[in-house]
Design an enzyme around this catalytic site. Structure first.
Site, PDB file in Angstrom:
ATOM      1  N   HIS A  20       0.833  -1.201   0.000  1.00  0.00           N
ATOM      2  CA  HIS A  20       0.000   0.000   0.000  1.00  0.00           C
ATOM      3  C   HIS A  20       0.868   1.252   0.000  1.00  0.00           C
ATOM      4  O   HIS A  20       1.964   1.277   0.561  1.00  0.00           O
ATOM      5  CB  HIS A  20      -1.013   0.015   1.152  1.00  0.00           C
ATOM      6  CG  HIS A  20      -0.438  -0.006   2.542  1.00  0.00           C
ATOM      7  ND1 HIS A  20      -0.100   1.140   3.212  1.00  0.00           N
ATOM      8  CD2 HIS A  20      -0.188  -1.025   3.395  1.00  0.00           C
ATOM      9  CE1 HIS A  20       0.334   0.815   4.430  1.00  0.00           C
ATOM     10  NE2 HIS A  20       0.311  -0.484   4.560  1.00  0.00           N
ATOM     11  N   ASP A  46      -0.092   4.405   1.083  1.00  0.00           N
ATOM     12  CA  ASP A  46      -0.318   5.419   2.122  1.00  0.00           C
ATOM     13  C   ASP A  46       0.399   5.056   3.420  1.00  0.00           C
ATOM     14  O   ASP A  46       0.790   3.912   3.642  1.00  0.00           O
ATOM     15  CB  ASP A  46      -1.820   5.598   2.386  1.00  0.00           C
ATOM     16  CG  ASP A  46      -2.482   4.338   2.919  1.00  0.00           C
ATOM     17  OD1 ASP A  46      -2.175   3.239   2.407  1.00  0.00           O
ATOM     18  OD2 ASP A  46      -3.294   4.437   3.863  1.00  0.00           O
ATOM     19  N   ASP A  61       6.249   0.883   6.643  1.00  0.00           N
ATOM     20  CA  ASP A  61       4.889   0.379   6.417  1.00  0.00           C
ATOM     21  C   ASP A  61       4.183   1.354   5.475  1.00  0.00           C
ATOM     22  O   ASP A  61       3.667   2.357   5.905  1.00  0.00           O
ATOM     23  CB  ASP A  61       4.174   0.281   7.756  1.00  0.00           C
ATOM     24  CG  ASP A  61       2.723  -0.133   7.621  1.00  0.00           C
ATOM     25  OD1 ASP A  61       2.335  -0.607   6.552  1.00  0.00           O
ATOM     26  OD2 ASP A  61       1.978   0.030   8.617  1.00  0.00           O
ATOM     27  N   GLU A 111      -4.981   2.165   2.616  1.00  0.00           N
ATOM     28  CA  GLU A 111      -5.020   0.909   3.386  1.00  0.00           C
ATOM     29  C   GLU A 111      -5.215   1.202   4.861  1.00  0.00           C
ATOM     30  O   GLU A 111      -5.933   0.498   5.558  1.00  0.00           O
ATOM     31  CB  GLU A 111      -3.724   0.121   3.153  1.00  0.00           C
ATOM     32  CG  GLU A 111      -3.768  -1.324   3.668  1.00  0.00           C
ATOM     33  CD  GLU A 111      -3.359  -1.504   5.113  1.00  0.00           C
ATOM     34  OE1 GLU A 111      -3.571  -2.593   5.653  1.00  0.00           O
ATOM     35  OE2 GLU A 111      -2.827  -0.546   5.731  1.00  0.00           O
ATOM     36  N   GLU A 112      -4.556   2.269   5.309  1.00  0.00           N
ATOM     37  CA  GLU A 112      -4.622   2.609   6.741  1.00  0.00           C
ATOM     38  C   GLU A 112      -5.966   3.231   7.110  1.00  0.00           C
ATOM     39  O   GLU A 112      -6.212   3.523   8.271  1.00  0.00           O
ATOM     40  CB  GLU A 112      -3.490   3.582   7.104  1.00  0.00           C
ATOM     41  CG  GLU A 112      -2.091   3.097   6.728  1.00  0.00           C
ATOM     42  CD  GLU A 112      -1.568   1.976   7.626  1.00  0.00           C
ATOM     43  OE1 GLU A 112      -2.331   1.476   8.468  1.00  0.00           O
ATOM     44  OE2 GLU A 112      -0.402   1.615   7.467  1.00  0.00           O
ATOM     45  N   ASP A 142       3.227  -6.809   3.630  1.00  0.00           N
ATOM     46  CA  ASP A 142       2.742  -5.829   4.600  1.00  0.00           C
ATOM     47  C   ASP A 142       2.563  -6.450   5.978  1.00  0.00           C
ATOM     48  O   ASP A 142       1.466  -6.455   6.516  1.00  0.00           O
ATOM     49  CB  ASP A 142       1.409  -5.239   4.102  1.00  0.00           C
ATOM     50  CG  ASP A 142       0.941  -4.057   4.942  1.00  0.00           C
ATOM     51  OD1 ASP A 142       1.762  -3.477   5.675  1.00  0.00           O
ATOM     52  OD2 ASP A 142      -0.247  -3.715   4.860  1.00  0.00           O
ATOM     53  N   HIS A 180       3.643   2.273  12.860  1.00  0.00           N
ATOM     54  CA  HIS A 180       2.647   3.209  13.387  1.00  0.00           C
ATOM     55  C   HIS A 180       3.163   3.946  14.616  1.00  0.00           C
ATOM     56  O   HIS A 180       2.391   4.566  15.342  1.00  0.00           O
ATOM     57  CB  HIS A 180       1.307   2.515  13.724  1.00  0.00           C
ATOM     58  CG  HIS A 180       0.628   1.946  12.509  1.00  0.00           C
ATOM     59  ND1 HIS A 180      -0.706   1.602  12.496  1.00  0.00           N
ATOM     60  CD2 HIS A 180       1.087   1.649  11.281  1.00  0.00           C
ATOM     61  CE1 HIS A 180      -1.023   1.115  11.297  1.00  0.00           C
ATOM     62  NE2 HIS A 180       0.065   1.129  10.546  1.00  0.00           N
TER      63      HIS A 180
HETATM   64 ZN   LIG Z   1       0.751  -1.643   6.309  1.00  0.00          ZN
END
Ligand SMILES: [Zn+2]
Length: 372
Positions: free
Chosen positions: A78, A80, A108, A141-142, A165, A346
């Protein structure tokens, strides 16, 4: 046989990618970079028309590197990132890449994109026989897997798809992720002066609290979890609260356990309300479906064998988190998630070891070459 990757080029691509801001909804710049890199590496690249649905400034990127024969295998990542992910300044220390400022690194999922771009470059340069490579780079995705959900994957049904991922190590194949549901319960009681006539009121907060107390939360069994995420309500200390809103989620690898957990939460809510004079409105949402593949599944075996061939301790794992893999599975692709080695995602401590980035790239190259 193993094919050499260009480690310096791979690292440079990754560092380029993390320095292009791409918070969810604003992936256009990184999509343009990927389009340029993949086109130069011989791919046909398209941006789909999902932006109208997702609200992003670009669609998903869908690319293809033509191969020999009819086989086609997909790789996905992904585009984003989460916040705070703007103005990322990566630094490399002792073989590990981190962000120098108060931001995430964006490994990520830029690590997945960098590995895919390098794989395609190597395949194109090596002139080795390989299947057609499909590439799916999603937006949002997030943000509840928005991009994958909006992608028209009807032409990809039944095709294998490796989603890069996961925080697992390269060589670990994530074969399962939970079904995920959420709910919003709006309790309505009756307002009254808290000092003068509290007996005339019905406290929505007290009833919500009773409902929550009656719920089983946290880890319910090895593969099932439940959580209350937010609670809000009331207007002032001297008013019996006539409204309280509670939101939460629950997950399970097994659909039946998901349904049982939802039923138990519903019972706790209805029991707490019964006979109080209050009412409740509950909105349930199935956020995304789970998936669980057998270790013997051909796609899982392909990944495990490729991992072993390049000397990795190959093994399967399941995760408690959702990803595009959940959506692709629902859309009929044979999808699994590959461990990438990204760490601390994150959060401000996010990092990526260069060795893992290289290993991941070798792994997907081996998967592509082995797929027949
Ligand atoms: Zn991810």
């Amino acid at each position: 046989m193993s094919v050499a990757i260009d480690s310096q080029r791979l690292l440079a691509t990754f560092l380029d990618l993390v320095q292009i801001d791409s918070p969810s909804g604003h992936e256009a710049a990184v999509a343009a970079y990927c389009r340029g890199a993949l086109t130069a590496a011989g791919c046909v690249v398209e941006i789909d028309d999902s932006a109208a649905i997702t609200g992003s400034d670009t669609g998903n990127l869908i690319a293809e590197l033509g191969g020999d024969g009819a086989e086609k295998v997909f790789f996905s990542a992904h585009m984003d990132t989460v916040s705070p992910g703007e103005g990322i300044k990566p630094v490399v220390e002792q073989g590990v890449i981190r962000a120098s400022g108060d931001t995430i690194l964006g490994a990520d999922d830029k690590v997945g994109i960098a590995a895919i771009i390098e794989m395609v470059r190597v395949l194109q340069e090596s002139q080795l026989s390989h299947p057609t490579i499909g590439i799916l780079l999603s937006v949002g995705e997030e943000k509840n897997l928005l991009g994958a959900n909006a992608m028209d994957a009807s032409g990809f049904c039944g095709q294998p798809c490796f989603v890069l991922d996961s925080e697992n190590q390269p060589g670990e194949v994530v074969v399962g992720a939970p079904f995920h549901s959420s709910f919003k319960a709006t309790f309505t009681g009756k307002a009254a002066h808290a000092g003068v006539c509290p007996e005339k009121g019905v406290s929505a907060i007290a009833i919500a609290a009773a409902a929550i107390s009656a719920m089983q939360l946290g880890r319910l069994d090895e593969v099932t979890t439940a959580n209350i995420g937010t609670i809000s309500g009331g207007s002032a200390d001297n008013v019996v609260a006539d409204s309280c809103i509670v939101t939460g989620e629950f997950r399970s690898l097994h659909e039946q356990r998901l349904n049982e957990t939802g039923a138990a939460i519903s019972t706790a809510i209805q029991t707490a309300v019964a006979g109080t004079g209050a009412s409740v409105d509950v909105v349930w949402e199935e956020s995304y479906p789970g998936f669980l593949l057998d270790e013997g599944h051909p796609i899982v075996q392909l990944a495990l064998k490729a991992a072993k061939r390049i000397g990795l301790p190959a093994q399967v794992a399941v995760t408690g988190g959702g990803s595009d893999t959940n959506v692709f599975s629902k859309k009929g692709l044979q999808a699994v998630t590959l461990g990438t080695g990204m760490k601390g995602i994150h959060g401000l401590g996010e990092s990526m070891a260069i060795a893992d980035l290289e290993t991941l790239t070798r792994l997907i190259l081996q998967i592509a070459l082995d797929y027949r």
